[in-house]
Design a protein around this motif. Structure first.
Motif, PDB file in Angstrom:
ATOM      1  N   SER A  51       0.750  -1.248   0.013  1.00 11.99           N
ATOM      2  CA  SER A  51       0.013   0.047   0.016  1.00 11.99           C
ATOM      3  C   SER A  51       0.873   1.334   0.030  1.00 11.99           C
ATOM      4  CB  SER A  51      -0.945   0.003   1.133  1.00 11.99           C
ATOM      5  OG  SER A  51      -1.711   1.131   1.295  1.00 11.99           O
ATOM      6  N   GLN A  52       1.809   1.347   0.724  1.00 10.88           N
ATOM      7  CA  GLN A  52       2.902   2.478   0.957  1.00 10.88           C
ATOM      8  C   GLN A  52       3.769   2.587  -0.481  1.00 10.88           C
ATOM      9  OE1 GLN A  52       5.408   1.730   4.302  1.00 10.88           O
ATOM     10  NE2 GLN A  52       3.794   2.057   5.577  1.00 10.88           N
ATOM     11  N   LEU A  53       4.197   1.311  -1.120  1.00 12.39           N
ATOM     12  CA  LEU A  53       4.416   1.703  -2.269  1.00 12.39           C
ATOM     13  C   LEU A  53       3.664   2.094  -3.563  1.00 12.39           C
ATOM     14  CD1 LEU A  53       6.967   1.212  -4.270  1.00 12.39           C
ATOM     15  CD2 LEU A  53       6.290  -1.178  -4.698  1.00 12.39           C
ATOM     16  N   ARG A  54       2.390   1.584  -3.544  1.00 14.50           N
ATOM     17  CA  ARG A  54       1.339   2.093  -4.647  1.00 14.50           C
ATOM     18  C   ARG A  54       0.820   3.460  -4.437  1.00 14.50           C
ATOM     19  NH1 ARG A  54      -1.129  -2.271  -6.916  1.00 14.50           N
ATOM     20  NH2 ARG A  54      -0.842  -4.320  -5.899  1.00 14.50           N
ATOM     21  N   ASN A  55       1.105   4.051  -3.190  1.00 16.38           N
ATOM     22  CA  ASN A  55       0.592   5.543  -2.748  1.00 16.38           C
ATOM     23  C   ASN A  55       2.018   6.457  -3.053  1.00 16.38           C
ATOM     24  OD1 ASN A  55      -1.940   4.751  -2.373  1.00 16.38           O
ATOM     25  ND2 ASN A  55      -1.553   4.347  -0.189  1.00 16.38           N
ATOM     26  N   GLY A  56       3.266   5.952  -3.394  1.00 15.63           N
ATOM     27  CA  GLY A  56       4.187   6.779  -3.517  1.00 15.63           C
ATOM     28  C   GLY A  56       4.803   7.039  -2.176  1.00 15.63           C
ATOM     29  N   GLN A  57       4.559   6.450  -0.897  1.00 12.44           N
ATOM     30  CA  GLN A  57       5.243   6.639   0.426  1.00 12.44           C
ATOM     31  C   GLN A  57       6.619   6.129   0.554  1.00 12.44           C
ATOM     32  OE1 GLN A  57       1.953   5.199   3.062  1.00 12.44           O
ATOM     33  NE2 GLN A  57       0.797   6.898   2.915  1.00 12.44           N
ATOM     34  N   ILE A  58       6.628   5.037  -0.192  1.00 11.65           N
ATOM     35  CA  ILE A  58       8.178   4.614  -0.046  1.00 11.65           C
ATOM     36  C   ILE A  58       8.717   4.109  -1.485  1.00 11.65           C
ATOM     37  CG2 ILE A  58       7.774   3.510   2.165  1.00 11.65           C
ATOM     38  CD1 ILE A  58       7.191   0.769   0.770  1.00 11.65           C
ATOM     39  N   THR A  59       9.984   4.269  -1.644  1.00 10.52           N
ATOM     40  CA  THR A  59      10.715   3.777  -2.745  1.00 10.52           C
ATOM     41  C   THR A  59      10.718   2.127  -3.131  1.00 10.52           C
ATOM     42  OG1 THR A  59      12.733   3.982  -2.221  1.00 10.52           O
ATOM     43  CG2 THR A  59      11.736   5.993  -2.904  1.00 10.52           C
ATOM     44  N   VAL A  60      10.951   1.733  -4.413  1.00  8.43           N
ATOM     45  CA  VAL A  60      11.295   0.403  -4.490  1.00  8.43           C
ATOM     46  C   VAL A  60      12.401  -0.232  -3.591  1.00  8.43           C
ATOM     47  CG1 VAL A  60      11.780  -1.341  -6.336  1.00  8.43           C
ATOM     48  CG2 VAL A  60      10.223   0.667  -6.888  1.00  8.43           C
ATOM     49  N   ARG A  61      13.385   0.649  -3.304  1.00  4.98           N
ATOM     50  CA  ARG A  61      14.443   0.458  -2.514  1.00  4.98           C
ATOM     51  C   ARG A  61      14.111   0.082  -1.166  1.00  4.98           C
ATOM     52  NH1 ARG A  61      19.533   3.078  -0.165  1.00  4.98           N
ATOM     53  NH2 ARG A  61      18.517   4.958  -0.556  1.00  4.98           N
ATOM     54  N   GLU A  62      13.114   0.746  -0.727  1.00  6.32           N
ATOM     55  CA  GLU A  62      12.764   0.850   0.630  1.00  6.32           C
ATOM     56  C   GLU A  62      11.831  -0.659   0.759  1.00  6.32           C
ATOM     57  OE1 GLU A  62      10.825   4.544   1.069  1.00  6.32           O
ATOM     58  OE2 GLU A  62      12.700   5.427   2.196  1.00  6.32           O
ATOM     59  N   PHE A  63      11.002  -0.588  -0.211  1.00  3.76           N
ATOM     60  CA  PHE A  63       9.940  -1.833  -0.369  1.00  3.76           C
ATOM     61  C   PHE A  63      10.896  -3.317  -0.424  1.00  3.76           C
ATOM     62  CE2 PHE A  63       7.718  -5.081  -2.774  1.00  3.76           C
ATOM     63  CZ  PHE A  63       6.277  -5.090  -2.191  1.00  3.76           C
ATOM     64  N   ILE A  64      12.075  -3.045  -1.064  1.00  7.34           N
ATOM     65  CA  ILE A  64      12.968  -4.211  -1.178  1.00  7.34           C
ATOM     66  C   ILE A  64      13.576  -4.548   0.357  1.00  7.34           C
ATOM     67  CG2 ILE A  64      15.138  -5.271  -1.931  1.00  7.34           C
ATOM     68  CD1 ILE A  64      12.921  -5.438  -3.838  1.00  7.34           C
ATOM     69  N   ARG A  65      14.006  -3.416   1.143  1.00  5.70           N
ATOM     70  CA  ARG A  65      14.137  -3.503   2.386  1.00  5.70           C
ATOM     71  C   ARG A  65      13.218  -3.953   3.438  1.00  5.70           C
ATOM     72  NH1 ARG A  65      15.835   1.335   2.911  1.00  5.70           N
ATOM     73  NH2 ARG A  65      18.051   1.267   3.263  1.00  5.70           N
ATOM     74  N   GLY A  66      12.143  -3.742   3.211  1.00  5.52           N
ATOM     75  CA  GLY A  66      11.082  -4.406   4.048  1.00  5.52           C
ATOM     76  C   GLY A  66      10.769  -5.789   3.761  1.00  5.52           C
ATOM     77  N   LEU A  67      10.896  -6.336   2.430  1.00  6.41           N
ATOM     78  CA  LEU A  67      10.927  -7.679   2.104  1.00  6.41           C
ATOM     79  C   LEU A  67      12.001  -8.501   2.855  1.00  6.41           C
ATOM     80  CD1 LEU A  67       9.669  -7.920  -1.662  1.00  6.41           C
ATOM     81  CD2 LEU A  67       8.267  -7.852   0.479  1.00  6.41           C
ATOM     82  N   ALA A  68      13.050  -7.878   2.697  1.00  5.13           N
ATOM     83  CA  ALA A  68      14.549  -8.395   3.223  1.00  5.13           C
ATOM     84  C   ALA A  68      14.314  -8.808   4.494  1.00  5.13           C
ATOM     85  CB  ALA A  68      15.675  -7.910   2.671  1.00  5.13           C
ATOM     86  N   LEU A  69      13.523  -7.733   5.308  1.00  3.55           N
ATOM     87  CA  LEU A  69      13.517  -7.938   6.877  1.00  3.55           C
ATOM     88  C   LEU A  69      12.315  -8.336   7.319  1.00  3.55           C
ATOM     89  CD1 LEU A  69      14.907  -4.140   7.768  1.00  3.55           C
ATOM     90  CD2 LEU A  69      16.275  -6.547   7.732  1.00  3.55           C
ATOM     91  N   SER A  70      11.450  -8.849   6.303  1.00  2.31           N
ATOM     92  CA  SER A  70      10.305  -9.406   6.582  1.00  2.31           C
ATOM     93  C   SER A  70      10.418 -10.792   7.619  1.00  2.31           C
ATOM     94  CB  SER A  70       9.270  -9.725   5.429  1.00  2.31           C
ATOM     95  OG  SER A  70       9.752 -10.714   4.710  1.00  2.31           O
ATOM     96  N   LYS A  71       9.208 -11.268   8.244  1.00  4.83           N
ATOM     97  CA  LYS A  71       9.235 -12.445   8.998  1.00  4.83           C
ATOM     98  C   LYS A  71       9.531 -13.586   8.063  1.00  4.83           C
ATOM     99  CE  LYS A  71       6.527 -15.298  12.105  1.00  4.83           C
ATOM    100  NZ  LYS A  71       5.281 -15.336  12.989  1.00  4.83           N
ATOM    101  N   THR A  72       8.737 -13.518   6.744  1.00  9.92           N
ATOM    102  CA  THR A  72       9.123 -14.743   5.841  1.00  9.92           C
ATOM    103  C   THR A  72      10.396 -14.788   5.311  1.00  9.92           C
ATOM    104  OG1 THR A  72       6.706 -14.254   5.116  1.00  9.92           O
ATOM    105  CG2 THR A  72       8.289 -15.551   3.604  1.00  9.92           C
ATOM    106  N   PHE A  73      11.125 -13.736   5.127  1.00  6.75           N
ATOM    107  CA  PHE A  73      12.446 -13.769   4.606  1.00  6.75           C
ATOM    108  C   PHE A  73      13.119 -14.203   5.720  1.00  6.75           C
ATOM    109  CE2 PHE A  73      16.607 -12.373   2.894  1.00  6.75           C
ATOM    110  CZ  PHE A  73      16.725 -12.391   1.629  1.00  6.75           C
ATOM    111  N   ILE A  74      13.234 -13.879   6.871  1.00  4.58           N
ATOM    112  CA  ILE A  74      14.086 -14.255   7.903  1.00  4.58           C
ATOM    113  C   ILE A  74      13.913 -15.678   8.428  1.00  4.58           C
ATOM    114  CG2 ILE A  74      14.584 -13.830  10.408  1.00  4.58           C
ATOM    115  CD1 ILE A  74      15.445 -11.177   8.552  1.00  4.58           C
ATOM    116  N   ASN A  75      12.672 -16.108   8.378  1.00  2.68           N
ATOM    117  CA  ASN A  75      12.543 -17.586   8.557  1.00  2.68           C
ATOM    118  C   ASN A  75      12.989 -18.475   7.540  1.00  2.68           C
ATOM    119  OD1 ASN A  75      11.399 -16.750  11.263  1.00  2.68           O
ATOM    120  ND2 ASN A  75       9.104 -16.933  10.224  1.00  2.68           N
TER     121      ASN A  75
END
Length: 250
Positions: free
Chosen positions: A68-92
């Motif tokens: 939602s934040q990416l669609r609304n322009g609140q974060i960039t793609v680089r910040e979206f990738i950071r969020g995925l890399a620190l997500s629970k799924t990626f860590i587990n």
């Protein structure tokens, strides 16, 4: 005190300069928010980011708030990738079930879009994981000059240099680098040998019986197995024909 990043050199001199490549079907498609014009194109970009980081994201793995934040322009793609890399799924999936060396290899492939140069690079980045933790390590990769120069703020990372000078193609990272290393694959019981005793047949869709087709009732008819009256073995000499002929009673 954090340990500074150890020095490591590229595996060959060819990676120091930009390569000349002729575009073909092996060249990956670049997804960027710089040329996003429709909602469908944004959906494709988000799916490309999930494929790059998770290979496949189930419904429970999706980060709805980040999307939602990416669609609304609140974060960039680089910040979206950071969020995925620190997500629970990626860590587990990648950190908890791998050694630091293996985790570094996965992150370099997915975030920087290339293979690690050597064992020395694994050691260097593993020291960052040890001293700064997973978040500090991910920040180091995303803030590196290599990432900024190749992907910037708005491009989804992809596997770079898929086409080799010889014309051959490198295998995708998700194929040549399994999610778990050999130790954890052994603990989880992979690979599993499954013996199949039932031979499954395939029937094309155009040959599948439609509703009302008698072939659909063939199995039901065969399952009934009716038992009728067996014919009696009576000799013709023992039949009283006079008594068997009907007649009118007065």
């Amino acid at each position: 005190m954090a340990i500074p990043l150890l020095e490591y050199a590229p595996s060959s001199k060819n990676v120091r300069v930009a390569g000349y490549e002729v575009p073909n079907e092996e060249k990956p498609k670049i997804y960027s928010t710089d040329n996003i014009l429709s909602r469908t194109e944004m959906d494709d970009l988000i799916e490309a980011a999930y494929r790059q980081m998770f290979f496949h994201a189930f419904k429970a793995d999706r980060e709805i708030a980040l999307e939602s934040q990416l669609r609304n322009g609140q974060i960039t793609v680089r910040e979206f990738i950071r969020g995925l890399a620190l997500s629970k799924t990626f860590i587990n999936s990648f950190y908890n079930l791998n050694s630091n060396y293996r985790f570094v290899e996965h992150c370099v492939q997915k975030i920087l879009g290339r293979d690690v140069y050597s064992q020395r690079e694994k050691i260097a980045w593993s020291a960052v994981v040890m001293s700064k933790g997973v978040k500090g390590f991910i920040d180091e990769l995303l803030n590196s000059d290599e990432y900024i120069e190749n992907f910037g703020e708005n491009i989804v990372p992809y596997q770079r240099r898929r086409v080799l000078p010889s014309g051959a193609s490198e295998l995708p990272f998700n194929i040549k680098s399994p999610r778990y290393d050999a130790y954890y694959r052994g603990k989880l019981g992979f690979p599993q040998i499954i013996w199949q005793t039932v031979v499954k047949s395939y029937r094309p869709q155009d040959k599948t019986p439609k509703a009302g087709d008698p072939a659909n009732f063939k199995g039901m008819a065969q399952s009934i197995s009716p038992v009728g009256n067996l014919p009696q073995r009576v000799s013709a000499l023992n039949i009283d024909y006079e008594r068997k002929v009907p007649y009118r009673q007065r």
